[in-house]
Motif scaffolding. Structure first.
Motif, PDB file in Angstrom:
ATOM      1  N   MET A   1       1.301  -1.007  -0.511  1.00  0.00           N
ATOM      2  CA  MET A   1       0.014   0.162   0.095  1.00  0.00           C
ATOM      3  C   MET A   1       1.190   1.278  -0.290  1.00  0.00           C
ATOM      4  SD  MET A   1      -2.964   0.882   2.934  1.00  0.00           S
ATOM      5  CE  MET A   1      -4.539   0.354   1.469  1.00  0.00           C
ATOM      6  N   ILE A   2       0.302   2.458  -0.662  1.00  0.00           N
ATOM      7  CA  ILE A   2       0.783   4.025  -0.796  1.00  0.00           C
ATOM      8  C   ILE A   2       0.104   4.479  -0.021  1.00  0.00           C
ATOM      9  CG2 ILE A   2       1.234   5.390  -1.862  1.00  0.00           C
ATOM     10  CD1 ILE A   2       1.497   3.199  -4.612  1.00  0.00           C
ATOM     11  N   VAL A   3       0.942   5.435   1.548  1.00  0.00           N
ATOM     12  CA  VAL A   3       0.251   6.472   1.701  1.00  0.00           C
ATOM     13  C   VAL A   3       0.212   7.267   1.534  1.00  0.00           C
ATOM     14  CG1 VAL A   3      -0.514   7.017   4.128  1.00  0.00           C
ATOM     15  CG2 VAL A   3      -0.149   4.449   4.098  1.00  0.00           C
ATOM     16  N   VAL A   4      -0.382   8.284   1.912  1.00  0.00           N
ATOM     17  CA  VAL A   4       0.130   9.554   0.997  1.00  0.00           C
ATOM     18  C   VAL A   4      -0.764  10.865   2.410  1.00  0.00           C
ATOM     19  CG1 VAL A   4       0.107  11.680  -0.501  1.00  0.00           C
ATOM     20  CG2 VAL A   4      -0.272   9.565  -1.470  1.00  0.00           C
ATOM     21  N   THR A   5       0.679  11.622   3.150  1.00  0.00           N
ATOM     22  CA  THR A   5       0.816  12.389   3.873  1.00  0.00           C
ATOM     23  C   THR A   5      -0.626  13.855   3.026  1.00  0.00           C
ATOM     24  OG1 THR A   5       1.854  13.622   4.221  1.00  0.00           O
ATOM     25  CG2 THR A   5       1.725  11.557   5.971  1.00  0.00           C
ATOM     26  N   GLY A   6      -1.335  14.394   4.120  1.00  0.00           N
ATOM     27  CA  GLY A   6      -1.719  15.663   3.398  1.00  0.00           C
ATOM     28  C   GLY A   6      -2.627  15.802   2.212  1.00  0.00           C
ATOM     29  N   ALA A   7      -3.240  14.859   2.813  1.00  0.00           N
ATOM     30  CA  ALA A   7      -3.825  14.571   0.974  1.00  0.00           C
ATOM     31  C   ALA A   7      -5.453  15.320   0.413  1.00  0.00           C
ATOM     32  CB  ALA A   7      -4.348  13.310   0.536  1.00  0.00           C
ATOM     33  N   THR A   8      -5.468  16.012   1.650  1.00  0.00           N
ATOM     34  CA  THR A   8      -6.752  17.101   0.759  1.00  0.00           C
ATOM     35  C   THR A   8      -6.147  18.426   0.693  1.00  0.00           C
ATOM     36  OG1 THR A   8      -7.254  17.585   3.416  1.00  0.00           O
ATOM     37  CG2 THR A   8      -7.995  16.021   2.787  1.00  0.00           C
ATOM     38  N   GLY A   9      -4.801  18.741   0.862  1.00  0.00           N
ATOM     39  CA  GLY A   9      -3.879  19.748   0.382  1.00  0.00           C
ATOM     40  C   GLY A   9      -3.772  19.725  -1.469  1.00  0.00           C
ATOM     41  N   GLY A  10      -2.669  21.416  -1.541  1.00  0.00           N
ATOM     42  CA  GLY A  10      -2.742  20.755  -3.291  1.00  0.00           C
ATOM     43  C   GLY A  10      -1.841  19.720  -3.551  1.00  0.00           C
ATOM     44  N   LEU A  11      -0.745  19.599  -2.814  1.00  0.00           N
ATOM     45  CA  LEU A  11       0.608  19.207  -3.606  1.00  0.00           C
ATOM     46  C   LEU A  11       0.086  17.691  -3.498  1.00  0.00           C
ATOM     47  CD1 LEU A  11       2.902  18.535  -5.035  1.00  0.00           C
ATOM     48  CD2 LEU A  11       3.806  18.701  -2.771  1.00  0.00           C
ATOM     49  N   GLY A  12      -0.426  16.983  -2.208  1.00  0.00           N
ATOM     50  CA  GLY A  12      -0.713  15.691  -1.914  1.00  0.00           C
ATOM     51  C   GLY A  12      -2.481  15.158  -2.822  1.00  0.00           C
ATOM     52  N   GLY A  13      -3.314  16.392  -2.948  1.00  0.00           N
ATOM     53  CA  GLY A  13      -4.508  15.898  -3.474  1.00  0.00           C
ATOM     54  C   GLY A  13      -4.372  16.081  -4.965  1.00  0.00           C
ATOM     55  N   ALA A  14      -3.384  16.875  -5.458  1.00  0.00           N
ATOM     56  CA  ALA A  14      -3.004  16.092  -6.857  1.00  0.00           C
ATOM     57  C   ALA A  14      -2.379  15.208  -7.218  1.00  0.00           C
ATOM     58  CB  ALA A  14      -2.127  17.363  -7.217  1.00  0.00           C
ATOM     59  N   THR A  15      -1.094  14.650  -6.167  1.00  0.00           N
ATOM     60  CA  THR A  15      -0.843  12.965  -6.369  1.00  0.00           C
ATOM     61  C   THR A  15      -1.256  11.717  -5.886  1.00  0.00           C
ATOM     62  OG1 THR A  15       1.278  14.154  -5.344  1.00  0.00           O
ATOM     63  CG2 THR A  15       1.248  11.700  -5.049  1.00  0.00           C
ATOM     64  N   LEU A  19      -2.360   8.754  -8.686  1.00  0.00           N
ATOM     65  CA  LEU A  19      -1.661   7.588  -8.378  1.00  0.00           C
ATOM     66  C   LEU A  19      -3.312   6.539  -8.513  1.00  0.00           C
ATOM     67  CD1 LEU A  19      -0.284   7.890  -5.128  1.00  0.00           C
ATOM     68  CD2 LEU A  19       1.055   6.840  -6.696  1.00  0.00           C
ATOM     69  N   LEU A  20      -3.964   7.401  -8.410  1.00  0.00           N
ATOM     70  CA  LEU A  20      -5.791   6.519  -9.035  1.00  0.00           C
ATOM     71  C   LEU A  20      -5.516   6.325 -10.428  1.00  0.00           C
ATOM     72  CD1 LEU A  20      -8.094   8.555  -6.871  1.00  0.00           C
ATOM     73  CD2 LEU A  20      -7.434   6.704  -7.072  1.00  0.00           C
ATOM     74  N   LYS A  21      -4.879   7.141 -11.203  1.00  0.00           N
ATOM     75  CA  LYS A  21      -4.860   6.464 -13.042  1.00  0.00           C
ATOM     76  C   LYS A  21      -3.794   5.403 -12.871  1.00  0.00           C
ATOM     77  CE  LYS A  21      -5.711  11.553 -13.695  1.00  0.00           C
ATOM     78  NZ  LYS A  21      -4.705  12.442 -14.603  1.00  0.00           N
ATOM     79  N   ARG A  22      -2.966   5.221 -12.083  1.00  0.00           N
ATOM     80  CA  ARG A  22      -2.401   4.330 -12.281  1.00  0.00           C
ATOM     81  C   ARG A  22      -2.014   2.726 -11.416  1.00  0.00           C
ATOM     82  NH1 ARG A  22      -0.032   9.429 -13.461  1.00  0.00           N
ATOM     83  NH2 ARG A  22       1.276   9.319 -14.600  1.00  0.00           N
ATOM     84  N   VAL A  23      -3.220   3.017  -9.619  1.00  0.00           N
ATOM     85  CA  VAL A  23      -2.553   1.713  -9.007  1.00  0.00           C
ATOM     86  C   VAL A  23      -3.902   1.971  -8.936  1.00  0.00           C
ATOM     87  CG1 VAL A  23      -0.251   2.059  -8.770  1.00  0.00           C
ATOM     88  CG2 VAL A  23      -2.014   3.275  -7.244  1.00  0.00           C
ATOM     89  N   PRO A  24      -4.353   0.745  -8.674  1.00  0.00           N
ATOM     90  CA  PRO A  24      -5.833   0.138  -7.973  1.00  0.00           C
ATOM     91  C   PRO A  24      -6.372   0.675  -6.901  1.00  0.00           C
ATOM     92  CG  PRO A  24      -5.479  -1.448  -8.474  1.00  0.00           C
ATOM     93  CD  PRO A  24      -3.966  -0.955  -8.636  1.00  0.00           C
ATOM     94  N   ALA A  25      -7.489   2.006  -6.489  1.00  0.00           N
ATOM     95  CA  ALA A  25      -7.327   2.522  -5.420  1.00  0.00           C
ATOM     96  C   ALA A  25      -7.653   1.941  -4.190  1.00  0.00           C
ATOM     97  CB  ALA A  25      -8.893   3.436  -5.415  1.00  0.00           C
ATOM     98  N   ASP A  26      -7.460   0.456  -3.926  1.00  0.00           N
ATOM     99  CA  ASP A  26      -7.924  -0.879  -2.365  1.00  0.00           C
ATOM    100  C   ASP A  26      -6.074  -0.448  -2.005  1.00  0.00           C
ATOM    101  OD1 ASP A  26      -6.799  -2.484  -4.448  1.00  0.00           O
ATOM    102  OD2 ASP A  26      -8.190  -3.628  -3.780  1.00  0.00           O
ATOM    103  N   GLN A  27      -5.021  -0.063  -3.179  1.00  0.00           N
ATOM    104  CA  GLN A  27      -3.897   0.033  -2.425  1.00  0.00           C
ATOM    105  C   GLN A  27      -3.434   1.528  -2.176  1.00  0.00           C
ATOM    106  OE1 GLN A  27      -1.922  -1.901  -5.558  1.00  0.00           O
ATOM    107  NE2 GLN A  27      -2.977  -3.692  -5.914  1.00  0.00           N
ATOM    108  N   ILE A  28      -4.184   2.393  -2.090  1.00  0.00           N
ATOM    109  CA  ILE A  28      -3.977   4.198  -1.690  1.00  0.00           C
ATOM    110  C   ILE A  28      -4.243   4.175  -0.093  1.00  0.00           C
ATOM    111  CG2 ILE A  28      -4.334   6.191  -2.489  1.00  0.00           C
ATOM    112  CD1 ILE A  28      -4.433   5.244  -5.644  1.00  0.00           C
ATOM    113  N   GLY A  29      -3.506   4.575   0.538  1.00  0.00           N
ATOM    114  CA  GLY A  29      -4.619   5.401   1.543  1.00  0.00           C
ATOM    115  C   GLY A  29      -4.091   6.448   1.513  1.00  0.00           C
ATOM    116  N   VAL A  30      -4.811   7.568   2.399  1.00  0.00           N
ATOM    117  CA  VAL A  30      -4.314   9.188   3.205  1.00  0.00           C
ATOM    118  C   VAL A  30      -4.860   9.183   4.010  1.00  0.00           C
ATOM    119  CG1 VAL A  30      -4.852   9.486   0.946  1.00  0.00           C
ATOM    120  CG2 VAL A  30      -6.278   9.819   2.419  1.00  0.00           C
ATOM    121  N   SER A  31      -3.540   9.485   4.752  1.00  0.00           N
ATOM    122  CA  SER A  31      -3.546  10.186   6.533  1.00  0.00           C
ATOM    123  C   SER A  31      -3.767  11.393   6.755  1.00  0.00           C
ATOM    124  CB  SER A  31      -2.075   9.515   6.650  1.00  0.00           C
ATOM    125  OG  SER A  31      -2.039  10.443   8.401  1.00  0.00           O
TER     126      SER A  31
END
Length: 284
Positions: A1-15, A19-31
């Motif tokens: 799993m890939i976990v991204v912090t700050g995912a409601t901010g500009g850079l984190g959210g865009a990242t 990612l959602l275009k490259r890996v399945p959503a269930d392999q992505i987490g956000v903090s």
């Protein structure tokens, strides 16, 4: 799993979007600080957990099961950012993360006059001592051009302190390249620099702006202390003004002068240039 912090901010959210275009959503987490603000990601299958750099216990929970964690650097000048970043690194290590990626800054070296460089160099040292594989994404300056250049469209002048060449970079390009790295297309150990292909100065911006508008835009170099006084006069706190002044001082000393080709390699195309971004701003 890939976990991204700050995912409601500009850079984190865009990242995360890339990612959602490259890996399945269930392999992505956000903090995120506020899970409710990430509901749009949960609705798409992303694992959303509350986590804060101020609360290591929540970070350990939000990092559970992560092979990779992207730590988006904080920028609160009133906070102990090095200590908070240490919390995040230690939480990722405790959670068994295989690799930690951190959003650093171009030319994050000890003698850089730009004060946030101290935070990034200290955090990179913490990563180096963590015992875990790590990558420092040293991003080129990607702030909004209207904040950088001032009200030139109204005044016809770019009136700022003496600067130097900087490869001003598009945040969207940085986010996409970050997602490419997280998705495993290419990995880096230690620092890697993401910048636009060309470094430009305010003189260059004035020429570009003149060509775009068909009107002469003048570049005026302001004395450092006069510029600080002008900033104070319009309500900018002195701490913020002097922080920005240290950026001009670093630029004129050449700390940001070198453009790096890695961003283009990761994107598979040329990143947006400063001229591209200014043209979009003018058209907008």
């Amino acid at each position: 799993m890939i976990v991204v912090t700050g995912a409601t901010g500009g850079l984190g959210g865009a990242t995360v979007e890339h990612l959602l275009k490259r890996v399945p959503a269930d392999q992505i987490g956000v903090s995120v600080r506020d899970a409710a603000k990430a509901q749009h990601l949960a609705d798409r299958g992303v694992r959303v957990r509350q986590g804060s750099y101020e609360d290591p216990a929540t970070l350990r929970d939000s990092f559970t099961g992560a092979d990779q964690v992207l730590l988006v650097s904080g920028n609160d000048p009133a906070a102990d950012m090095v200590g908070l970043h240490r919390n995040a690194v230690e939480a990722a290590v405790a959670a068994g993360t295989r690799r930690i990626l951190y959003t650093s800054q171009q030319s994050a070296v000890p003698d850089n006059p730009y004060r946030p460089s101290d935070i990034h160099t200290a955090t990179e040292a913490i990563l180096g001592a963590s015992g875990v594989a790590w990558t420092a994404l040293r991003n080129g300056a990607y702030g909004p051009l209207d904040q950088l250049l001032g009200p030139w469209q109204r005044t016809g002048v770019i009136a700022q302190p003496q600067d130097g060449p900087v490869p001003y970079t598009d945040r969207a390009d940085v986010a996409e390249a970050t997602a490419v790295v997280l998705a495993g297309d290419r990995s880096f150990d230690g620092p890697v620099t993401f910048t636009a292909p060309t470094a430009v100065t305010f003189d260059d911006f004035a020429k570009i702006a003149s060509e775009l508008t068909g009107s002469t835009v003048e570049r005026i170099v302001l004395d450092d202390e006069q510029w600080v006084a002008d900033q104070l006069a319009i309500g900018v706190p002195e701490q913020a003004a002097r922080l920005m002044l240290s950026w001009y001082q670093a630029a004129r000393a050449g700390y940001f002068a070198e453009a790096d080709p890695v961003l283009a390699e990761l994107l598979g195309r040329e990143p947006r240039t400063a001229a591209d971004r200014l043209a979009a701003h003018v058209d907008g």
